[in-house]
Design an enzyme around this catalytic site. Structure first.
Site, PDB file in Angstrom:
ATOM      1  N   ASP A  32       7.565  -6.523   6.355  1.00  0.00           N
ATOM      2  CA  ASP A  32       8.097  -5.283   5.798  1.00  0.00           C
ATOM      3  C   ASP A  32       7.799  -5.219   4.303  1.00  0.00           C
ATOM      4  O   ASP A  32       7.959  -6.212   3.576  1.00  0.00           O
ATOM      5  CB  ASP A  32       9.612  -5.236   6.028  1.00  0.00           C
ATOM      6  CG  ASP A  32      10.201  -3.870   5.720  1.00  0.00           C
ATOM      7  OD1 ASP A  32       9.427  -2.903   5.603  1.00  0.00           O
ATOM      8  OD2 ASP A  32      11.441  -3.786   5.610  1.00  0.00           O
TER       9      ASP A  32
ATOM     10  N   CYS B 185       6.538   1.731  12.338  1.00  0.00           N
ATOM     11  CA  CYS B 185       7.021   0.428  11.875  1.00  0.00           C
ATOM     12  C   CYS B 185       8.538   0.520  11.933  1.00  0.00           C
ATOM     13  O   CYS B 185       9.100   0.773  12.989  1.00  0.00           O
ATOM     14  CB  CYS B 185       6.462   0.085  10.497  1.00  0.00           C
ATOM     15  SG  CYS B 185       6.529   1.410   9.267  1.00  0.00           S
TER      16      CYS B 185
ATOM     17  N   ILE C  40       6.556   4.717   7.405  1.00  0.00           N
ATOM     18  CA  ILE C  40       5.805   5.221   6.254  1.00  0.00           C
ATOM     19  C   ILE C  40       4.909   4.166   5.596  1.00  0.00           C
ATOM     20  O   ILE C  40       3.763   4.435   5.290  1.00  0.00           O
ATOM     21  CB  ILE C  40       6.735   5.843   5.184  1.00  0.00           C
ATOM     22  CG1 ILE C  40       7.819   4.863   4.723  1.00  0.00           C
ATOM     23  CG2 ILE C  40       7.355   7.127   5.717  1.00  0.00           C
ATOM     24  CD1 ILE C  40       8.680   5.387   3.582  1.00  0.00           C
ATOM     25  N   GLY C  41       5.412   2.953   5.369  1.00  0.00           N
ATOM     26  CA  GLY C  41       4.642   1.950   4.636  1.00  0.00           C
ATOM     27  C   GLY C  41       3.524   1.344   5.462  1.00  0.00           C
ATOM     28  O   GLY C  41       2.337   1.633   5.267  1.00  0.00           O
ATOM     29  N   ARG C  42       3.889   0.487   6.397  1.00  0.00           N
ATOM     30  CA  ARG C  42       2.890  -0.108   7.283  1.00  0.00           C
ATOM     31  C   ARG C  42       2.215   0.970   8.131  1.00  0.00           C
ATOM     32  O   ARG C  42       1.005   0.911   8.385  1.00  0.00           O
ATOM     33  CB  ARG C  42       3.570  -1.159   8.175  1.00  0.00           C
ATOM     34  CG  ARG C  42       3.995  -2.408   7.417  1.00  0.00           C
ATOM     35  CD  ARG C  42       4.931  -3.301   8.215  1.00  0.00           C
ATOM     36  NE  ARG C  42       6.277  -2.763   8.288  1.00  0.00           N
ATOM     37  CZ  ARG C  42       7.325  -3.411   8.820  1.00  0.00           C
ATOM     38  NH1 ARG C  42       7.142  -4.621   9.336  1.00  0.00           N
ATOM     39  NH2 ARG C  42       8.524  -2.866   8.836  1.00  0.00           N
TER      40      ARG C  42
ATOM     41  N   ALA D 103      10.564   2.250   9.073  1.00  0.00           N
ATOM     42  CA  ALA D 103      10.789   3.594   8.537  1.00  0.00           C
ATOM     43  C   ALA D 103       9.709   4.573   8.972  1.00  0.00           C
ATOM     44  O   ALA D 103       9.919   5.779   9.001  1.00  0.00           O
ATOM     45  CB  ALA D 103      10.852   3.537   7.011  1.00  0.00           C
TER      46      ALA D 103
ATOM     47  N   GLN E 242       3.412   2.540   0.901  1.00  0.00           N
ATOM     48  CA  GLN E 242       4.511   2.375  -0.048  1.00  0.00           C
ATOM     49  C   GLN E 242       4.168   1.580  -1.293  1.00  0.00           C
ATOM     50  O   GLN E 242       4.738   1.830  -2.355  1.00  0.00           O
ATOM     51  CB  GLN E 242       5.698   1.700   0.651  1.00  0.00           C
ATOM     52  CG  GLN E 242       6.489   2.623   1.564  1.00  0.00           C
ATOM     53  CD  GLN E 242       7.700   1.918   2.142  1.00  0.00           C
ATOM     54  OE1 GLN E 242       7.571   1.024   2.976  1.00  0.00           O
ATOM     55  NE2 GLN E 242       8.868   2.302   1.692  1.00  0.00           N
TER      56      GLN E 242
END
Length: 354
Positions: free
Chosen positions: A247, A278, A282-284, A280, A324
């Site tokens: 994360d 993932c 958004i990032g991964r 949320a 992110q």
């Protein structure tokens, strides 16, 4: 022949691909580059390798992306996310600050909650680049919550998603000052993990027909998804889980992420959007979508894919916070370079089609 022209959009081709996955799991299928594709890939490889030699350029680009995000004020978010912020839908958001925009959110046609204000809500967004190439469309979504499992599978069925890419563990372990360790749930267990297992979510039944763990730590599952009292044939879904991606971080190398691309790039965008999540969403999730989109567009002849700043910007206008961290943005470059090198090397070794 271009990769896109070699892909059949028919359901029968998808079924055939599933039958061959147990043979290919540890060695994903490679395809030969045409002369034009080889030229484009070589040009793109040089471009991205040059950028990696100047990390200050990558850092500057990411700072620009962050400044763009800061221009969206909280009051603007409230106006653009009215359905997500409706009181009846708040409990369906894993994180209060990661919610879909009204304009491109996934809308469920069928929902167990028939209140008008619900609006067929699920925390999920359609994302794609406005490319002339036949590029994949994505659904970027959060890790499902136990009370949204049925909605999640309804979304998969309604959009005929051929693939689910899961880039998280169910639970992450954290340590504070090397003294206290605690667990944080990142995603609900929305699928049967073992072969032969089945689970029912409302009127939707999900069965795991096949499973394989690859050498790069991917867990591949072939799922059969069906609705009770439906005349539609079961939906076949490839579930790819990569639990080793941390994360807010990046993997130690690009091999597993590139294997996900190899396992999915042969599927026609006409089959349905690729669902990526993932925790949320958004990032991964944003990082993988950018890698997949860039490689697919380069292969299809859309060299505007070299502009990763624009790609991430487009994704962020469709779902807040996509990609992110600076490390994730840097990782995109590394993954694209490694995959282009692999494709070019294979073609130069004799795999190139005439």
């Amino acid at each position: 022949m271009d990769a896109g022209n070699r892909i059949s959009a028919s359901s029968s081709s998808l079924i055939s691909s599933f039958k061959s996955f147990d043979l290919l799991a540890n060695s994903p299928p490679k395809f030969s580059l045409s002369s034009d594709q080889l030229q484009r890939c070589s040009r793109a490889l040089k471009f991205f390798k040059d950028k990696l030699q100047s990390p200050e350029i990558i850092s500057r680009e990411f700072r620009c992306l962050q400044m763009q995000d800061k221009r969206i004020r909280p009051s603007d978010m409230e106006k653009m996310c009215l359905v997500a912020l409706d009181q009846v839908n708040l409990s369906k958001n894993r994180y209060r600050d990661v919610i879909p925009f009204d304009i491109n959110r996934v809308v469920l046609k069928l929902s167990k909650d028939h209140r008008p204000s619900v609006g067929g809500y699920i925390n999920a967004s359609f994302v794609q680049t406005p490319s002339l190439a036949n590029a994949s469309r994505f659904i970027a979504t959060q890790g499902p919550l136990p009370h949204t499992f049925e909605d999640f599978w309804e979304m998969v069925i309604q959009n005929r998603c051929p693939v689910i890419v899961m880039l998280t563990r169910l639970v992450d372990n954290y340590r504070v000052l090397q003294l206290v360790e605690y667990k944080l749930v990142k995603c609900g267990d929305y699928f049967p993990a073992e072969v032969g297992g089945w689970r029912e979510f409302g009127g939707i039944c999900v069965t795991t027909k096949w499973m394989k763990t690859t050498t790069s730590s991917l867990e591949l599952r072939y799922l059969e998804v069906s609705k009770a009292e439906s005349e539609e044939p079961p939906l076949l879904v490839l579930h790819i889980q990569y639990p080793e991606w941390p994360d807010n971080g990046v993997p130690r190398d690009t091999s597993a992420v590139r294997e996900i691309f190899k396992q999915t790039c042969h599927m026609s965008p006409n089959l349905g959007p690729l669902l990526v999540h993932c925790s949320a969403g958004i990032g991964r999730t944003g990082t993988y979508c950018t890698i997949h989109d860039a490689l697919q567009r380069i292969l299809a002849g859309d060299m505007s894919a070299l502009d990763l700043v624009n790609t991430v910007s487009v994704f962020r206008f469709q779902r807040v916070g996509m990609v992110q961290t600076k490390d994730q943005y840097l990782f995109i470059h590394s993954a694209v370079v490694d995959e282009l090198e692999d494709l070019i090397s294979y073609s130069n070794a004799g795999g190139r089609s005439s």
